[in-house]
Structures are given as structure tokens and as C-alpha cells.
Design a protein around this motif. Structure first.
Motif, PDB file in Angstrom:
ATOM      1  N   PHE A  43       9.437   0.356  48.528  1.00 10.88           N
ATOM      2  CA  PHE A  43      10.033   1.364  49.120  1.00 10.88           C
ATOM      3  C   PHE A  43      11.114   0.999  50.166  1.00 10.88           C
ATOM      4  O   PHE A  43      10.646   0.145  50.828  1.00 10.88           O
ATOM      5  CB  PHE A  43       9.167   2.472  49.674  1.00 10.88           C
ATOM      6  N   VAL A  44      12.186   1.562  50.304  1.00  9.45           N
ATOM      7  CA  VAL A  44      13.091   0.936  51.408  1.00  9.45           C
ATOM      8  C   VAL A  44      12.466   1.228  52.846  1.00  9.45           C
ATOM      9  O   VAL A  44      12.564   0.613  53.610  1.00  9.45           O
ATOM     10  CB  VAL A  44      14.456   1.637  51.131  1.00  9.45           C
ATOM     11  N   ASP A  45      11.866   2.635  52.933  1.00  7.47           N
ATOM     12  CA  ASP A  45      11.315   3.180  54.259  1.00  7.47           C
ATOM     13  C   ASP A  45      10.228   4.000  53.917  1.00  7.47           C
ATOM     14  O   ASP A  45      10.088   4.318  52.911  1.00  7.47           O
ATOM     15  CB  ASP A  45      12.501   3.826  55.004  1.00  7.47           C
ATOM     16  N   LEU A  46       9.809   4.563  55.068  1.00  9.97           N
ATOM     17  CA  LEU A  46       8.637   5.387  54.924  1.00  9.97           C
ATOM     18  C   LEU A  46       8.924   6.735  54.276  1.00  9.97           C
ATOM     19  O   LEU A  46       7.994   7.226  53.191  1.00  9.97           O
ATOM     20  CB  LEU A  46       8.059   5.446  56.110  1.00  9.97           C
ATOM     21  N   GLU A  47      10.056   7.146  54.497  1.00 11.75           N
ATOM     22  CA  GLU A  47      10.461   8.600  53.984  1.00 11.75           C
ATOM     23  C   GLU A  47      10.599   8.501  52.404  1.00 11.75           C
ATOM     24  O   GLU A  47      10.179   9.335  51.653  1.00 11.75           O
ATOM     25  CB  GLU A  47      11.751   8.900  54.513  1.00 11.75           C
ATOM     26  N   GLN A  83       5.008  10.097  59.288  1.00 14.12           N
ATOM     27  CA  GLN A  83       5.635   9.373  57.910  1.00 14.12           C
ATOM     28  C   GLN A  83       4.465   8.659  57.389  1.00 14.12           C
ATOM     29  O   GLN A  83       4.429   8.678  56.216  1.00 14.12           O
ATOM     30  CB  GLN A  83       6.869   8.828  58.438  1.00 14.12           C
ATOM     31  N   LEU A  84       3.742   7.970  58.153  1.00 15.19           N
ATOM     32  CA  LEU A  84       2.531   7.016  57.638  1.00 15.19           C
ATOM     33  C   LEU A  84       1.574   7.849  56.940  1.00 15.19           C
ATOM     34  O   LEU A  84       1.141   7.732  55.888  1.00 15.19           O
ATOM     35  CB  LEU A  84       2.061   6.372  58.743  1.00 15.19           C
ATOM     36  N   ALA A 131       7.054   8.201  51.293  1.00 19.94           N
ATOM     37  CA  ALA A 131       6.205   9.473  51.161  1.00 19.94           C
ATOM     38  C   ALA A 131       6.645  10.466  49.966  1.00 19.94           C
ATOM     39  O   ALA A 131       5.872  11.422  49.726  1.00 19.94           O
ATOM     40  CB  ALA A 131       6.494  10.371  52.469  1.00 19.94           C
ATOM     41  N   ALA A 132       7.610  10.181  49.532  1.00 23.47           N
ATOM     42  CA  ALA A 132       8.436  10.992  48.430  1.00 23.47           C
ATOM     43  C   ALA A 132       8.136   9.971  47.087  1.00 23.47           C
ATOM     44  O   ALA A 132       8.819  10.602  46.010  1.00 23.47           O
ATOM     45  CB  ALA A 132       9.800  11.622  48.373  1.00 23.47           C
ATOM     46  N   GLY A 133       7.531   9.097  47.115  1.00 22.47           N
ATOM     47  CA  GLY A 133       7.670   8.138  45.898  1.00 22.47           C
ATOM     48  C   GLY A 133       6.930   8.788  44.726  1.00 22.47           C
ATOM     49  O   GLY A 133       6.236   9.517  44.797  1.00 22.47           O
ATOM     50  N   ASN A 134       7.129   8.011  43.575  1.00 23.09           N
ATOM     51  CA  ASN A 134       6.689   8.548  42.324  1.00 23.09           C
ATOM     52  C   ASN A 134       5.374   7.993  42.184  1.00 23.09           C
ATOM     53  O   ASN A 134       4.676   7.333  43.130  1.00 23.09           O
ATOM     54  CB  ASN A 134       7.431   7.749  40.994  1.00 23.09           C
ATOM     55  N   ASP A 135       4.650   8.922  41.199  1.00 28.74           N
ATOM     56  CA  ASP A 135       3.015   8.834  41.323  1.00 28.74           C
ATOM     57  C   ASP A 135       2.767   7.776  40.548  1.00 28.74           C
ATOM     58  O   ASP A 135       1.501   7.140  40.693  1.00 28.74           O
ATOM     59  CB  ASP A 135       2.586  10.109  40.417  1.00 28.74           C
ATOM     60  N   ILE A 192       4.647  -1.871  49.022  1.00 26.30           N
ATOM     61  CA  ILE A 192       5.224  -2.411  50.198  1.00 26.30           C
ATOM     62  C   ILE A 192       6.330  -1.421  50.841  1.00 26.30           C
ATOM     63  O   ILE A 192       7.246  -0.878  49.802  1.00 26.30           O
ATOM     64  CB  ILE A 192       5.768  -3.735  49.896  1.00 26.30           C
ATOM     65  N   VAL A 193       6.532  -1.019  51.980  1.00 24.40           N
ATOM     66  CA  VAL A 193       7.709  -0.534  52.549  1.00 24.40           C
ATOM     67  C   VAL A 193       8.432  -1.655  53.230  1.00 24.40           C
ATOM     68  O   VAL A 193       8.141  -2.048  54.371  1.00 24.40           O
ATOM     69  CB  VAL A 193       7.331   0.454  53.473  1.00 24.40           C
TER      70      VAL A 193
END
Length: 341
Positions: A142-146, A180-181, A149-153, A113-114
Motif C-alpha cells: 500500500f502507498v500509505d496507511l490510509e 491510522q495504524l 486501512a481501506a485495502g481489499n480483504d 507493506i506500507v
């Protein structure tokens, strides 16, 4: 005894006391699904108050629960919605063999969820009425799409027996949203994406839909969101069947603006084939989107919609090639501009 019960339930004198929300809670059926069963299949005939509010009987609650159980066992609603309670109970008693539809509720929904507010929505007491039998599992927020996109595996969704979805809540759809999506989808490895938004230019919103994302403008009620997620899960379950899933269909090559330009362009040939082909492509695109966005009551519904979308997409690809050839023959400039926003 059963006849007496049916006579009591079917009696015109039986009290109609339940609002549709109460029927939904008691029968375990989303409000939107109850409305569909009533309007499309005439499953219920509720009374109406002077204020035009629907009131349902105890028999309607029992029937709604039976219809839900039969639908989950693989029965098509269209063929059973008109049956009386006794027949529905007999059908439920003979529904012994597991079907593809029975597998769908067992699938877990691994949600990434973003948006913190959307994540909190699933913890609110009101959501429990639409909780997909507890199948929804929020794996990461996540707070936002950015950040996504850099989130953990470890948050990557969609393992065996799971449907991985990315649920994004945006105040505004802007020119950077598409990229970003796509980055977030690749990073999180989800099968489906649902985007809820408040504002955005129609062209950008259309570009997201063309990319295969399910897009809804807020406000989206909990019941509708739950039904949308369930539809996505059923569609994903149906994709496990090769006959329904079909081959991967390429994305559309020409935007609405390009098709309109072709239709209005003068041609070196006397016939109007380029215009007719452009119109056919537009109709096929619309049907693809309809099949993708259509809600599903059962896995059989989802399989049918997946198949129809595959057929429409395959036809659209053929007509896109035909348009390219007809435009070249007629001296019409044709630009492929629907690959992204």
C-alpha cells in the motif's frame, strides 16, 4: 581423519581471511547473530587487522553453519557455542527428533507493506543474503496507511502456519499515526506490526510501543531488519505454546508522566508507598518492553521472552491496582492516560 581436520581448523596458524559479511553469506547466519554469538557466548575468537577489522578462519565458517543447524534443531546456543567442531558435528548427527524450534523456519511470513520503497527493498539483490530461507511473502503493498486501512480483504495476513506482519515505513510519526495504524491492523488482521520511521516526537513513538508495536528508527540495515522479522516469527511461533504465551495482558494504565506525578505528590500517609509502587510499575514496564523487543536466536528464546513478558505484565497489572488503591488512600489524584497517544 576427523582429528586431523580439527587440528588443522584449531591451529593458530590457520589463515584468517574472511570478513564477517563473508562468514554470514557462507554460513547462512545474519551478521547481527554472528556478533551476538561472539560477544555473548564467545563462539569465535577472530583475528584483527591493524584497522581493527575482524578476520575469521575457514573453521569459523564451518562452526557458524553447524551452530545454525543445531539452533534450528532446538539446541540452545549458550550450551554449545564453546564446543569444538567435532563435538558439534556429533551433536548434529544425534539431533534426530523434531523440536519446536525446527517448526519456526517453516512458518511463512505474510507481509503487508506500507511504502513502495520498502517493498522494493525486498526485491533488491542485497536482501537475498537475509531472506529468511525464502519464507517472506509480500502479500500486498500500500502507498500509505490510509490506503492500508481501506485495502481489499484478499491481502489479510496470518493464515494457518503463517505469521501476518504489517511493515510500515513512515517519514514522520504524527498525531494521526496511532489511529491510522489501529485501523490498518484491524483491516489487515495481522499478528505483529513493525514500524520504521525517520522523525517523530518521543511521546508519540512511546505511545506506539505501549500499544505493542515494534518501533525502530531508520536507518535499519537489511541484516537487522531480517533479524527483527525472524524474532517476530519465533515469538509468534512460541505463542502457540500456552505455557509461554500466557493470558492476554491488559495495556498499561498510567503513562510515565502520571507515574512521575504520583511519585512527586504529597500524600496523606506518612509512608512513601505510592512513590515506591510507581517506581516498581516503571521498572516492570521497562522489562515488558525489553522482553518484547529482545531478539531471539531460537524458539526456546522466544518462548522464554514471551513467558517473561507475560509475568512482568501480570505483575504490572497487580501493581497498577495497588497504586490506584494507595493513591486513593493517600488523597493523590491519579489519571489513567496511557490508553492512547
Amino acid at each position: 581423519m576427523q582429528d586431523l581436520l580439527d587440528n588443522r581448523f584449531d591451529s593458530e596458524e590457520a589463515a584468517a581471511v574472511h570478513r564477517i559479511g563473508a562468514v554470514s553469506r557462507l554460513a547462512g547466519v545474519p551478521v547481527t547473530t554472528l556478533r551476538t554469538w561472539e560477544q555473548r557466548y564467545s563462539a569465535f575468537a577472530p583475528a584483527k587487522t591493524s584497522g581493527r577489522h575482524r578476520l575469521y578462519r575457514d573453521a569459523d565458517v564451518i562452526k557458524a553453519r553447524l551452530l545454525r543447524q543445531l539452533a534450528e534443531s532446538g539446541q540452545g546456543i549458550g550450551g554449545i557455542a564453546h564446543l569444538p567442531i567435532q563435538h558439534l558435528q556429533q551433536l548434529l548427527g544425534t539431533a534426530q527428533e523434531p523440536t519446536a524450534a525446527a517448526l519456526a523456519p517453516a512458518r511463512r511470513v505474510a507481509a503487508v507493506i506500507v511504502g513502495a520503497a520498502t517493498a522494493a527493498r525486498f526485491n533488491a539483490p542485497g536482501w537475498r543474503d537475509h531472506d529468511l530461507d525464502g519464507a517472506l511473502h509480500v502479500r500486498q503493498v500500500f502507498v500509505d496507511l490510509e490506503e492500508a486501512a481501506a485495502g481489499n480483504d484478499t491481502a489479510r495476513g496470518g493464515g494457518e502456519g503463517e505469521t501476518g506482519i504489517l511493515l510500515v515505513r513512515l517519514n514522520t510519526v504524527h498525531s494521526r499515526t496511532y489511529g491510522q495504524l489501529m485501523a490498518a491492523i484491524e483491516r489487515q488482521r495481522v499478528q505483529r506490526v513493525i514500524v520504521l520511521y525517520n522523525y517523530g516526537p518521543p511521546a508519540l513513538v512511546e505511545a506506539l510501543r505501549n500499544a505493542g508495536l515494534m518501533v525502530r528508527r531508520e536507518p535499519v540495515p537489511d541484516a537487522e531488519l531480517a533479524e527483527l522479522i525472524r524474532s517476530v516469527v519465533l515469538l509468534d511461533a512460541a505463542a502457540a505454546f500456552p505455557a509461554a504465551a500466557g493470558a492476554l495482558i491488559p495495556r498499561r494504565r498510567y503513562s510515565e508522566a502520571s507515574l512521575a506525578q504520583v511519585a512527586a505528590s504529597p500524600s496523606n500517609v506518612v509512608c512513601e508507598c505510592p512513590r515506591h509502587i510507581a517506581e516498581i510499575i516503571g521498572q516492570l514496564v521497562s522489562f515488558e518492553e525489553y522482553s518484547e523487543q529482545c531478539l531471539n536466536d531460537t524458539t526456546e528464546d522466544a518462548r522464554l521472552h514471551a513467558y517473561l513478558r507475560s509475568v512482568a505484565g501480570s505483575a504490572r497489572v497487580l501493581f497498577e491496582h495497588a497504586l490506584q488503591r494507595a493513591a486513593r488512600h493517600g488523597g493523590i489524584a491519579l489519571a489513567e492516560d496511557a490508553a492512547g497517544p
